[in-house]
Every structure is written in C-alpha cells, then in structure tokens.
Design a protein around this motif. Structure first.
Motif, PDB file in Angstrom:
ATOM      1  N   PHE A 127       0.824  -1.204   0.000  1.00  0.00           N
ATOM      2  CA  PHE A 127       0.000   0.000   0.000  1.00  0.00           C
ATOM      3  C   PHE A 127       0.866   1.266   0.000  1.00  0.00           C
ATOM      4  O   PHE A 127       1.797   1.395   0.791  1.00  0.00           O
ATOM      5  CB  PHE A 127      -0.877  -0.033   1.256  1.00  0.00           C
ATOM      6  N   GLN A 129       0.632   5.189   0.676  1.00  0.00           N
ATOM      7  CA  GLN A 129      -0.231   6.239   1.207  1.00  0.00           C
ATOM      8  C   GLN A 129       0.086   7.544   0.494  1.00  0.00           C
ATOM      9  O   GLN A 129       1.191   8.064   0.590  1.00  0.00           O
ATOM     10  CB  GLN A 129      -0.018   6.381   2.708  1.00  0.00           C
ATOM     11  N   ASP A 136      -6.423   7.006  -1.491  1.00  0.00           N
ATOM     12  CA  ASP A 136      -6.089   6.009  -0.461  1.00  0.00           C
ATOM     13  C   ASP A 136      -7.294   5.192  -0.036  1.00  0.00           C
ATOM     14  O   ASP A 136      -7.224   3.980   0.119  1.00  0.00           O
ATOM     15  CB  ASP A 136      -5.520   6.715   0.780  1.00  0.00           C
ATOM     16  N   THR A 140      -7.106   2.769  -4.094  1.00  0.00           N
ATOM     17  CA  THR A 140      -5.794   2.653  -3.476  1.00  0.00           C
ATOM     18  C   THR A 140      -4.676   2.334  -4.478  1.00  0.00           C
ATOM     19  O   THR A 140      -4.811   1.451  -5.306  1.00  0.00           O
ATOM     20  CB  THR A 140      -5.844   1.545  -2.409  1.00  0.00           C
ATOM     21  N   LYS A 353      -6.276  -2.523  -5.810  1.00  0.00           N
ATOM     22  CA  LYS A 353      -6.510  -2.094  -4.436  1.00  0.00           C
ATOM     23  C   LYS A 353      -6.731  -3.257  -3.483  1.00  0.00           C
ATOM     24  O   LYS A 353      -6.250  -3.246  -2.366  1.00  0.00           O
ATOM     25  CB  LYS A 353      -7.693  -1.131  -4.365  1.00  0.00           C
ATOM     26  N   ILE A 357      -4.993  -3.594   0.532  1.00  0.00           N
ATOM     27  CA  ILE A 357      -5.711  -3.070   1.692  1.00  0.00           C
ATOM     28  C   ILE A 357      -6.096  -4.199   2.635  1.00  0.00           C
ATOM     29  O   ILE A 357      -5.979  -5.361   2.302  1.00  0.00           O
ATOM     30  CB  ILE A 357      -6.985  -2.289   1.262  1.00  0.00           C
ATOM     31  N   LYS A 361      -2.265  -4.168   6.377  1.00  0.00           N
ATOM     32  CA  LYS A 361      -1.819  -3.242   5.339  1.00  0.00           C
ATOM     33  C   LYS A 361      -2.400  -1.862   5.606  1.00  0.00           C
ATOM     34  O   LYS A 361      -1.671  -0.895   5.716  1.00  0.00           O
ATOM     35  CB  LYS A 361      -2.228  -3.758   3.970  1.00  0.00           C
ATOM     36  N   THR A 362      -3.736  -1.803   5.686  1.00  0.00           N
ATOM     37  CA  THR A 362      -4.364  -0.548   6.101  1.00  0.00           C
ATOM     38  C   THR A 362      -5.131  -0.831   7.381  1.00  0.00           C
ATOM     39  O   THR A 362      -4.586  -0.730   8.463  1.00  0.00           O
ATOM     40  CB  THR A 362      -5.274   0.013   5.002  1.00  0.00           C
ATOM     41  N   HIS A 366     -11.336  -1.726   5.841  1.00  0.00           N
ATOM     42  CA  HIS A 366     -11.148  -0.919   4.632  1.00  0.00           C
ATOM     43  C   HIS A 366     -12.003  -1.407   3.458  1.00  0.00           C
ATOM     44  O   HIS A 366     -12.739  -0.646   2.841  1.00  0.00           O
ATOM     45  CB  HIS A 366      -9.665  -0.906   4.238  1.00  0.00           C
ATOM     46  N   SER A 367     -11.918  -2.709   3.184  1.00  0.00           N
ATOM     47  CA  SER A 367     -12.602  -3.258   2.024  1.00  0.00           C
ATOM     48  C   SER A 367     -14.119  -3.055   2.101  1.00  0.00           C
ATOM     49  O   SER A 367     -14.750  -2.599   1.152  1.00  0.00           O
ATOM     50  CB  SER A 367     -12.247  -4.735   1.909  1.00  0.00           C
ATOM     51  N   ILE A 424      -4.046   7.223   6.426  1.00  0.00           N
ATOM     52  CA  ILE A 424      -5.102   6.302   6.019  1.00  0.00           C
ATOM     53  C   ILE A 424      -6.134   6.138   7.136  1.00  0.00           C
ATOM     54  O   ILE A 424      -7.334   5.995   6.884  1.00  0.00           O
ATOM     55  CB  ILE A 424      -4.512   4.944   5.547  1.00  0.00           C
TER      56      ILE A 424
END
Lengths: 460, 588
Positions: A127, A129, A136, A140, A353, A357, A361-362, A366-367, A424
C-alpha cells in the motif's frame, strides 16, 4: 566499418527515404550529418531491398538532400545510464540540457526495453499512502502499479500529480530508496517549470531525473521521450534497487506524435486517425511498470492524459484504460463546485486495491467501507438527480439521507487542500463518520463486527 | 535451401528463395533463429509474420523453413504450466534468460528430462485405433493424463511398457494393418490451426456450474457451449473470467491472456496454487494451463495464442474431460489480425479489420462443443469457450462485438454504470441472454425441482417490471405509484443487491452451490408473494419493508456454508410470521 550514404532520395515530414543502402536492419539507429556539421538522429522503420525508410527524431528543416550524410550505427536507440543521472535534466533524446557534464555511461540500454516475463513479475501489493482520501480510501495505489490520471484541459491534474509525488510513502518503510523520473512530453514550459519548482521546493529534485520535450520541441522527439524516461526508471529500479515513481505527462501529445508519423507513412488508420497499433504501442510503455521477483526496486507509473473533448471513449483514454490498472478521473463539474482535487470517484478505479488493503496493510474494515461508500455515493447521486426533476419532496426519507450523504461525501471526503496530507486512518475515520448519516440497516456491505467496532455511536 | 530476407516492416518480413517452403510453414529467420510463420506466397517469395521482435533484422539475412506448420506439443507436463503465445514455457525461460523475454530462445514446451509414471491400460495383442487410450499418467494431483494413440495410427499392440518414462521414450509399439511397426511416445504434436478430430458432436445439455449466481441462475452456459463477455474497461471482465476459471465444475481450464496485463497473469500464477477446487479440494493451479501473451509481447504471437490455447484444450477434451477455454481478450486478438492485415496491404473491411475477421472468429468458437471422442469406447468430452470482448468506448456496435454476438449462445453484457455502483459481477440483467435456457431447464427441474426455474422466471419479470417502473418514478415520484408497484421496486432491489451481487473477495460468498442459489432466490420470491398477499389485506407497506426478517435476507449471503439450509428455513419461518402479524393484527 560504418558506411556513409549521400543517397537521401526523399524527405516527407518526419520520414526520409535513403537508397542504395547495404546491411541496414530494422529499428536501427542512424545519424544524419548536415553540411554544417550538425548531427540529427533517425531510426529505421522499414527496409526493403536496398531502400530504407527512416523516421527522424528531430525537425527535418534545413536538411539538404544531396549534401547530407547518413550513417547507420548498427544498434537501436540507446540511453547512457548511470547513478549520476539523479538530479539532472535531459532532452527527449537523452542528452543533458542543464549545462552539466555528459553522463559517464555505466551501461547503454536499448530504449525499447524488452517485454517482462509474466513468470518473473512479482505482484504489487504494498500500500502506498498518498495522503489523498479519494485515492487512499477508494482507489488505493500500490507499489508497482500503473495508475493514470484522466484529466481535461483546464483541470488541476498537475497539482494532483505533484501532490502524489510529494506525499507518497509506504507505511513502515520510511527509509526506502526512492526516486522520481519525470517525462514532460510536449507540455508547455510553464507546466514543466511547475513540476521542477515543486521538486525543488520539496527537496526531491536531487532524487529526480527529468526528461523534457516541450511544446516547441520537435513532435517526433516525443516518441522517444517516454521510452528514455522508462529506460532510466528500469535502470534505477532493477539495477540500483530504488522505488521509482514515473510521471509521464501528457500521453495525449505522445499519441498525436505517433499519429503524425503513421499518417506520413500512409498507413491504414484506426479510430480517429490513430494507428491501429496504438494499443500495442501504449502497452509496450505502460507494461514496463511493475515489480520483479528477487529485485528490491519497483516502478510505479502515473501517466497523465487530457481527454480530448472530456470524452472517456476517445481512443487515447480508452486504450489506456484497457492496459493500466485502473484510472483516476477528474471531473469538470466537481472542480466548478470547488471540490479539490476534483476526483470523480465512481468511474475511477484501482484494480490492484484489493491486494493492498485490509488487515496488516491498512485496516480490517477498509474493504467493506470502501464498497459501502461507493454504493452509497452512487445511490446518493441518483437520489439527487431525481430530486432535481421532481423536487426533494418526492424522495423517500432514506433517499433524502443518501442525497445528504452524497453532498457531505464530496465536501468532506473527496475535497481536501493541495497541502493536506491525510493518514489512512484519518481517511477511514472520515468514511465512518459519513456512513453514520445513513441508517445502520443500509450498511449491508460491511461486516457486522466492523459496524459494531467502528461506527460512531449516535447520540440519541 | 535457405531463402533471403528482402524486406522488414515491423513484424512482417518478406523473403525470397523459399520455393521449398509450404504455405503456413514455420520458418526461422536470421542469426538468432527468430520464429515466424508464412502467411502467403508469390512465386518463391513469402510474406512471414514473425513471433518475436524483428529489431536488428535486415535484407540479406537467412530464412530457413522447418517444413511443418505451427504446432503445439501435447503430453504430460502441460498442466500447472504457463506458456507464451507459441507455447514456450515462461518459467523455463525465466530460469534461462532472466526477467525479460529475450529473442531467439529455444526451449522445448514439455520437459524432456522429467520421468512420468506410465500405467498401461491395454495389453499386448489389443486392437487399437486413433484415440484409443493406451495408458495413464498421474500428471497432477487433480488430473489423470490419458495417453491416446496418435491420429492416423491403428493396428495391434505388439509391445507396451509400464514404469517411468520421459515424454520422448517409446511406451508402446503398434503393428499397423499394412504391417508397419509404429512406435508411440507420450509426446505428440498437433498443428494449432486445425481442429482435432472427434467421432461425433452433440448438442450441449448439461449446465456448467460456475458458482456465480447471476450466471448459473439467470444466464447459464452449457458445458460445450460458447459465451462472450463484452464490456468497457473497468467493468470487471477479467473478474468474471477469473471467477469462471476458478469455480467452473470442469476438469481442465485453459486460460489465455491475450494482449492483456502482465500483472493479471501474475495474479493467476500466485493465487491459483493457493485456492482449492471446491469439488476436489486440490489447488486450482493443478488443473489449469495458462497461455500468456501480455500486451507488451510481440503482436504476431498474440494472433497465435488463441489457437495454441484451444488446441491444448481440445487435447484434454479428447481424453473425455470437460474443459473450459477462457480467452481474455478476443478484441486484442482481432487487433493483432488487423495489424498484420494492414502490413500485408490487404483491402480493409469495417474499421480496418480484415474481411475475414468474422469467419476466423466463427472458426474459433466452433471448435467448442460436446463430442464423442475417437477411440471407439464412446467416452464423451466437452469444450466450453468463453471469450472476453473489449469494445472501444464500450460501444458494442463495433465489428468484433457484432461478429462475436452472431456466433455465441450466451451473452453476459457488462455495464459500467453497475460497476460504478460497485455492483459486481456487473452483468446487466436486461440485455444479457442465454440461448441455452430452454435446453437446460429440464436438467434444473430434474435436479432441483420445478420451483427453482419458476422463481428464476419470476425474478426476471420483476427486474423487467422494475426497469419500466423506474421510468414512471422518474416522472411522477415514488409516492404516486401503487403499493403493489412499490413492492415490485423493493423486491427488484432485493434481487439485485441480495442475490445478483456477489463479492469475489469474500470467501463465503465467492462460490454459491446450485442448492444455495435456489434457496436464496426462494427467500426473496417468497417475501414478494407474502407481501403481495399482505397488501391485498391492507397491510401498511412501509411496515412490510421494515420487518426484521428482511435484514436477515440481506445478510443471507454471509451465512456459513455449513449452516445455510437451516438458517434460511428459519428466516422463512420468521418472515412468514412477521408478515402475517402485520395484517393479521389489523384484520382483528
């Protein structure tokens, strides 16, 4: 021994025909020496019997047919590369134009590169940023991706690209050895100067290699400019272990130069006069982005193109979109509304992306939130469209909330200043904040445990 | 006798002095022995398309013919492999030549040193003919490779071996009827532009289960059928193709990446070994063959890649397997055809495509089908062909889309508006179709009862009604339409969001069995029916929309595979009660 020919038969635009040649091969580089000693470059496009058709990389003005000499060099166009290229400025032919010394070549590389073996590729999944929420959070960017910006004349795509170049970082890898390769393809001096100043201001200039072919430079030189830049990028990434961000602007100018040469060759045109091989040609550039197994470095590419007539179905954006791993589309409507950067998130997309994510990772949510935000914004926009026809009273209470969501989303999520660098986590939290506008039952795309954990509790 | 190059123009080379060459022969050019194929001949001069970059090639360089047309090697070692457009193994090339594809590398398609465990299935003295299975090799944990008698050989087995052999060692000797001794190896060759023979062809009658609800329930494809997936960029063509490659209930999948992104092939290479086939539990890669001509590879090999892929697929079909060949994207193949045609200075047809575009496409798709294999044992195989189409600007009025639509029986039209709303798979339910629906219906009725297809038809008509109602709502607003119509809109929304949408990245939802699909759809259709009854009894419509069971239907997708039958039954019970309570209460 290199032979010299004085047998130029014909010059027509960027094309030149040379007779009675021997041992000339396809794609070979040649030098043209004018009577006054000036040297220009060209490459072989076709060789038939003892006649060669070559394409000039520079202007054809001033060439005398009888007295100019042509020397075929026996190798394709090459770029002299070395680690000393960082911080330097080159023209579209790879010659230094910043007044500094010539590059002491560590290697000379064919600028056309070679196709990368798919079995040698490493999948991009780190990822990056960028500090821009619309990228982001929703589209992403990952290391090794090629993500173009589809813009229109008069929109701030240069600012967006500069902001990405300035803020981009990989979390937990602050020490990375990064570099920027910037190719100005047929853009104006002012636009190019904007980037140079921007790199200077942030101190990135020492880690930047610039290739400039400005609007007043010969159009045919534009065909080699991005290839020079990508050759330098490949060298830095895969031989010097650097993480290279390549910015190519503007691809539309490149495609037009290609069309010019194609027209001069009287080839059967494809759509809108662009050659039928435009897809292949663009792909050979774009596909040079990526990561390779066992190599530390990577090439992340951000080509910028202005869509003629703001039309996404124009061959240039269309073919680009079929090759690149997504696209960031800028919208004139949003820009007028004062949304900056004016990223139209619905048609924008990052294909990679999903690999970049999530947990580790984030963040785990997120997803789900990403899909929910997209769906909600899309519903909200539909509701607003309906409201403009029938008035707000025609909307159901839920649709009214969606309409409100769409407005707030543009204002608080997409819009941010050119200097604002959001982490993020900040981006994800703004997303949750916006989602709390909607009834919880509408949040079907998010896992219940994430709703429980992250959705701000309503006060009532 | 070697010919000499007289002209080089990109991938097209003209050479003279090739009087001993045949049309469509493979030739070798220059010092690097680049691979090319003869496209046409005039006297002793030939136009050649070169499958590698021609940079550095010039007049005077030597051209020699190999005397054979472009062929693929068939035998154990194909599965779990990745090849380029002319069947060069990319993993081997990576070992030899590094990260990039350098020119003039010659690597055999099948490993010559690997020993395979061959078990004979016929005895000495057995009568065999072309296509008879003489033995098996456990090629991967998922597929048993069957060794067949090559085409054109029939007679009596005089010797058959058992044990470990390389693909080039003789495993069987056959005395033909005219007394010749023929030695058979595991390695066979077949010209790619010629379809492999079979004894009979049948109309397809079994659906291919893809685990994708919009495909299996709404627009199914039959095993041995043909389908096209057209759509603009970003509409999820590749996602649909990947889902089909992953979850189709077939024995072998050949995935052709034709002029597409390198990272997509890498994605498959990295993901498929990790994924399990829901039926066999084996890694998906063990039944997969990849053909990769990425968009930066030479354009002429792109034209060949489609044929390379389908010939390999036919080979596995001939063993009696169900095979799917997935081509992503046929538009890039057509563009390669156009580029070569342009360089040959042929008279262009529509949009610069050659006049033979439609017939070439038809020839490709016609190689699909259900067949009875050669060999006399009546075994059947099927080859399903699924091609992506990438129309410029998403406009399917262009020649490749149109020519494809005339041939294929299933059309999954992708829609960018759905993709923008992150409705995936973005298959538009209004303009997609499946011409197999009628022939497959008996199969569905037999296996899952008549209700499934009745519900399917109801769902389709609700979606159709929604499209019409939306027009009215746009003019007069939602409040002005009848409660029945509002219910239709609501049910349609449920069908779209709770049934058609499927999350490929969510491991419970990425694959739905038929039974689950039928039960899921039943919940929604039942909800619609019960609500309609309730409305007749003057139930409050907004209250109907807000019953707790509806939220549960919305989350039915994420119910674990083990418990869904009981949970769905429970939801139905609750729904029944909640709806009855609403109007039952008022009636009292």
């Amino acid at each position: 021994m290199i032979k010299e020919y004085r047998t130029i038969k014909e010059i027509n635009g960027p094309l030149m025909m040379i007779q009675d040649v021997e041992g000339v091969t396809y794609d070979e580089l040649a030098e043209l020496e004018l009577p006054n000693g000036e040297i220009r470059h060209c490459k072989v496009l076709e060789v038939s019997g003892n006649t060669a058709v070559v394409q000039l990389f520079e202007n054809s003005a001033g060439i005398n047919l009888a007295q100019s000499k042509v020397r075929f060099l026996g190798h394709p166009m090459e770029l002299a590369v070395s680690g000393d290229m960082l911080g330097r400025v080159f023209n579209g032919m790879g010659e230094p134009i910043d007044g500094g010394p010539a590059i002491l070549a560590e290697k000379r590389l064919d600028i056309n590169g070679l196709p990368m073996n798919p079995a040698a590729r490493d999948y991009p999944n780190e990822f990056i940023q960028t500090g821009i929420s619309a990228i982001d959070g929703l589209n992403t960017l990952v290391r090794g991706q090629k993500l173009p910006i589809f813009s229109c004349s008069g929109l701030p795509h240069a600012n967006l690209a500069a902001q990405i170049a300035r803020q981009a970082k990989v979390l937990g890898d602050e020490e990375a050895n990064f570099a920027v390769v910037f190719a100005a393809i047929g853009i104006t001096f002012e636009e190019s100067e904007f980037f140079v100043n921007e790199f200077r201001r942030t101190g990135a200039i020492d880690r930047t290699v610039l290739f400039t072919n400005l609007a007043n430079n010969p159009a045919v030189e534009r065909i080699s400019t991005p290839r020079m830049a990508l050759t330098a990028a490949e060298y830095l990434a895969f031989e010097k272990d650097m993480h290279v961000l390549v910015i190519l602007t503007d691809i539309t100018n490149y495609a037009e130069a290609l069309r010019e040469v194609s027209a001069a060759r009287k080839e059967v045109p494809g759509r809108r006069g662009y050659p039928g091989y435009l897809y292949t040609d663009l792909a050979q550039m774009y596909e040079r982005a990526g990561r390779r197994k066992g190599k530390k470095g990577s090439i992340t590419m951000i080509p910028i193109l202005t869509m003629p007539e703001d039309d996404k179905t124009h061959p240039i954006p269309d073919l680009t979109g079929y090759i690149t791993e997504g696209q960031i589309i800028l919208s004139r409507d949003l820009y007028r509304k004062g949304v900056n950067p004016p990223i139209d998130v619905l048609p924008s997309l990052s294909r990679l992306k999903d690999k970049g994510i999530g947990e580790g990772k984030t963040r785990e949510d997120h997803s789900g939130t990403l899909n929910q935000l997209f769906a909600a914004y899309s519903t909200g926009k539909d509701a607003k469209e309906l409201a403009t026809i029938l008035g707000e009273s025609a909307l159901s209470p839920t649709d009214l909330l969606y309409a409100k969501f769409a407005d707030e989303f543009e204002k608080r999520y997409v819009s941010q200043g050119p200097e604002e660098n959001r982490s993020i986590i900040e981006t994800l939290d703004i997303g949750w904040d916006l989602l709390s506008i909607l009834p919880e039952t509408e949040l079907k795309r998010i896992k219940p445990e994430h709703i429980e954990k992250y959705l701000p509790k309503k006060e009532d | 006798m070697a010919g000499k190059i007289v002209k080089v123009s990109g991938p097209l080379v003209v050479a003279e002095g090739l009087s001993d060459a045949n049309m469509a022969d493979v030739v070798r050019l220059g010092d690097q022995k680049l691979i090319g194929e003869i496209l046409n001949m005039t006297g002793d001069s030939a136009s050649i398309q070169v499958y590698e970059e021609t940079s550095g090639l010039g007049p005077g360089a030597e051209v020699t013919t190999t005397g054979v047309p472009l062929s693929v090697e068939l035998g154990p070692g194909l599965l779990d492999n990745i090849y380029d457009g002319i069947q060069r193994p990319l993993r081997e090339m990576y070992k030899i030549a590094g990260d990039t594809i350098k020119r003039g590398i010659s690597v055999p398609s099948l490993d010559r040193t690997k020993k395979w465990d061959f078990t004979p299935t016929v005895r000495t003295g057995a009568r065999v003919e072309s296509g008879t299975i003489i033995g098996t090799v456990p090629e991967t944990s998922a597929v048993l490779h069957k060794i067949m008698v090559p085409n054109g050989i029939s007679g009596t087995v005089t010797d058959i071996k058992s044990g470990e052999f390389t693909v080039e060692e003789t495993i069987c000797t056959v005395r033909t009827d005219d007394g010749q001794e023929k030695e058979i190896q595991m390695l066979q060759r077949w010209p790619v532009r010629v379809g492999r023979p079979y004894s009979k062809k049948f109309a397809p009658d079994t659906p291919l289960c893809s685990g994708q609800r919009v495909i299996d329930t709404m627009f199914p494809i039959a095993k041995g059928g043909t389908a096209a997936v057209p759509g603009p960029f970003g509409s999820g063509k590749t996602m649909v193709q990947h889902a089909l490659a992953k979850w189709s209930d077939v024995d072998v999948v050949v995935y052709i990446g034709c002029g597409e992104r390198g990272n997509e092939m890498t994605d498959v290479l990295m993901e498929f070994p990790e994924l399990q086939d829901p039926r066999t539990g084996e890694p998906l890669m063990k039944r997969t063959i990849l053909i990769a001509n990425t968009s930066d590879m030479p354009v002429a090999a792109r034209e060949a890649s489609i044929y390379t892929g389908i010939t390999i697929a036919e080979y596995f079909r001939d063993m009696g397997y169900d095979v799917t060949v997935i081509a992503d994207s046929t538009s890039r193949w057509a563009e390669a055809l156009r580029e070569m045609s342009g360089r040959l200075e042929e008279m262009p047809g529509e949009e610069g495509y050659p006049a033979y575009l439609a017939s070439r496409l038809a020839q490709f798709y016609e190689r699909a089908g259900c067949i009875e294999c050669l060999g006399g044992d009546g075994r059947r195989g099927s080859l399903t062909a699924i091609g992506a189409v990438s129309p410029p600007g998403g406009d399917i009025s262009e020649p490749v889309s149109q020519a494809t639509m005339r041939i294929v029986k299933v059309f999954w039209g992708l829609d960018s508006a759905l993709a923008y709303a992150r409705h995936f798979p973005a298959i538009n339910w209004l303009n997609s179709y499946s011409l197999y629906m009628d022939t497959l219906k008996p199969w569905y009725d037999q296996h899952f009862g008549k209700e499934y297809m009745i519900n399917r038809d109801k769902a389709m008509s609700i979606l159709q009604a929604e499209a019409e109602l939306q027009e009215i709502v746009k003019l007069v607003g939602q409040d002005s339409i009848s409660p029945e119509d509002r219910l239709t809109l609501e049910t349609a929304k449920m069908i779209r969001e709770d049934f058609l949408q499927q999350n490929a990245f969510f491991d419970i939802d990425n694959y739905s069995s038929y039974d689950r699909q039928a039960k899921m759809l039943r919940l929604i259709i039942k909800y619609d029916e019960k609500c309609r009854e309730a409305i007749k009894n003057n139930a409050e419509i907004t209250a109907l929309f807000e019953i707790p069971a509806r939220v549960k239907i919305g989350r039915a997708k994420s119910v674990p595979v083990e418990t869904y039958p009981t949970e769905y039954a429970q939801i139905e019970e609750e729904m029944d009660k909640e709806i009855k309570d609403l109007y039952g209460g008022e009636l009292l």
